[in-house]
Design an enzyme around this catalytic site. Structure first.
Site, mmCIF file in Angstrom:
data_model
loop_
_atom_site.group_PDB
_atom_site.id
_atom_site.type_symbol
_atom_site.label_atom_id
_atom_site.label_comp_id
_atom_site.label_asym_id
_atom_site.label_seq_id
_atom_site.Cartn_x
_atom_site.Cartn_y
_atom_site.Cartn_z
ATOM 1 N N MET A 1 0.990 -1.242 -0.320
ATOM 2 C CA MET A 1 -0.102 -0.580 -0.122
ATOM 3 C C MET A 1 0.692 0.631 0.129
ATOM 4 S SD MET A 1 -3.094 -0.720 2.458
ATOM 5 C CE MET A 1 -1.944 -1.624 3.887
ATOM 6 N N SER A 2 0.102 2.637 -0.747
ATOM 7 C CA SER A 2 1.810 3.423 -1.390
ATOM 8 C C SER A 2 1.421 3.661 0.141
ATOM 9 C CB SER A 2 1.615 3.854 -2.006
ATOM 10 O OG SER A 2 2.107 3.187 -3.959
ATOM 11 N N CYS B 1 -2.019 -0.773 -9.687
ATOM 12 C CA CYS B 1 -2.521 0.572 -8.821
ATOM 13 C C CYS B 1 -2.975 1.389 -9.819
ATOM 14 C CB CYS B 1 -1.087 1.132 -8.399
ATOM 15 S SG CYS B 1 -1.406 2.934 -8.367
ATOM 16 N N LYS C 1 0.522 -9.135 -9.335
ATOM 17 C CA LYS C 1 -0.534 -8.028 -8.332
ATOM 18 C C LYS C 1 -0.891 -6.944 -9.718
ATOM 19 C CE LYS C 1 -2.337 -5.991 -4.883
ATOM 20 N NZ LYS C 1 -3.644 -4.989 -5.221
#
Length: 327
Positions: A17-18, A99, A138
């Site tokens: 998670m950024s 993303c 991912k």
């Protein structure tokens, strides 16, 4: 469960998670039993050039196995970044093609690559060939409802040597809106022979069990639900492995974990930057605590300008069950 040559102790993972999964959070989650933890997304080109911010994101001391997630749109940069990560101790490389952020897709990275499978495969091929460690991928279900192509990308990625797939059960167009479609992940599982991880909206032990059943996946990945309660991932791992719902950490253990996380952030970024970075985590610990005074304590946590004050408030935050029992 295995990812290539890497054996794992369970099947519940902390998501990349950024701005969230700093090394301190990953250490805490793994200490409480998370089966695998991922760095936040590292920009391959900047990382390969020695960018300090991306080097901090890729930090892995105290985490084993260490997984670095990289993102980019240039095959040479992806290969260089992969080699640097592997030489720095990464046991697994993860490629981000999921993303949905505009600044990422506008750079032809992240989930944009699900619209350009030839480029996606070039990046996968270059990354896999650059290192001797397992490379995973991912992704999302597709760009939008009219272009669900996760199973196709999964088959092609497996043929290029990808060792595991993680599928977030939304399209890019959904961002994080609506409900993740766990059932749609099953099509990816049926299309490949490598492990598949289901991601999206796993917020509890019950969610994880149902997610595994509906998707047919080999593991689950927990994202936003772990913010403010990184021990949740380990609790899910235990539930999936044994069928038994283990006890939550005690208030004292939660307080210790929150302080360990906070201190780790300060060591990583330095006092001033660390205190700013930690605020989102401190707010989440307060919101997840269940304390009757959570609102007031949250306000004090995010405005405190002294680490000792923050540590004192964290102790107070998790102390309420003990006080209630004593009363």
């Amino acid at each position: 469960m295995r990812i290539g040559s890497v054996a794992l102790p369970g099947c519940a993972f902390l998501a990349p998670m950024s701005g969230v999964t700093d090394i301190a959070m990953r250490r805490v989650a793994q200490r409480f039993g998370a089966s695998l933890v991922f760095t936040e997304m590292v920009a391959a080109e900047a990382y390969a050039k020695g960018d300090a911010e991306n080097r901090l994101k890729a930090e892995g001391r105290g985490v084993d196995p260490h997984v670095v997630q990289i993102a980019g749109c240039d095959a040479q940069s992806m290969a260089r970044a992969a080699r640097i990560a592997a030489d720095s101790g990464a046991a697994i490389l993860d490629i981000n093609m999921g993303c949905p952020a505009k600044k990422v897709i506008n750079g032809y990275s992240g989930s944009h690559l699900m619209r350009d499978l030839p480029l996606a495969l070039d990046l996968i091929r270059a990354t896999v060939r650059a290192v001797d460690i397992p490379v995973t991928l991912k992704m999302r279900l597709g760009w939008d409802e009219a272009s669900i192509n996760a199973a196709e990308l999964g088959r092609l990625a497996e043929a290029e040597g990808i060792a595991m797939l993680t599928v977030h059960g939304r399209t890019r167009s959904q961002f994080y809106n609506g409900k993740a479609d766990w059932r749609a992940i099953r099509a990816v599982k049926e299309a490949v022979s490598i492990p598949v991880v289901a991601n999206g909206d796993c917020a509890s032990l019950a969610d994880a069990a149902r997610m595994m059943d509906v998707s047919g996946a080999d593991a689950v990945m927990i994202g936003r639900a772990a913010i403010g309660q990184p021990w949740l991932v380990g609790m899910i791992a235990e539930r999936l492995a044994t069928g038994v719902v283990g006890a939550e950490p005690s208030p004292a253990e939660k307080s210790e974990a929150a302080q360990e996380h906070y201190d780790g952030v300060l060591r990583l970024f330095g006092r001033e930057q660390g205190m700013r970075h930690a605020r989102k985590h401190l707010a989440a610990y307060a919101e997840r605590s269940g304390s009757p005074a959570a609102g007031a304590l949250r306000a004090r946590l995010v405005t405190a300008d002294d680490p000792e004050t923050v540590r004192s408030i964290l102790s107070e935050l998790f102390d309420f069950p003990l006080r209630a029992e004593a009363a």
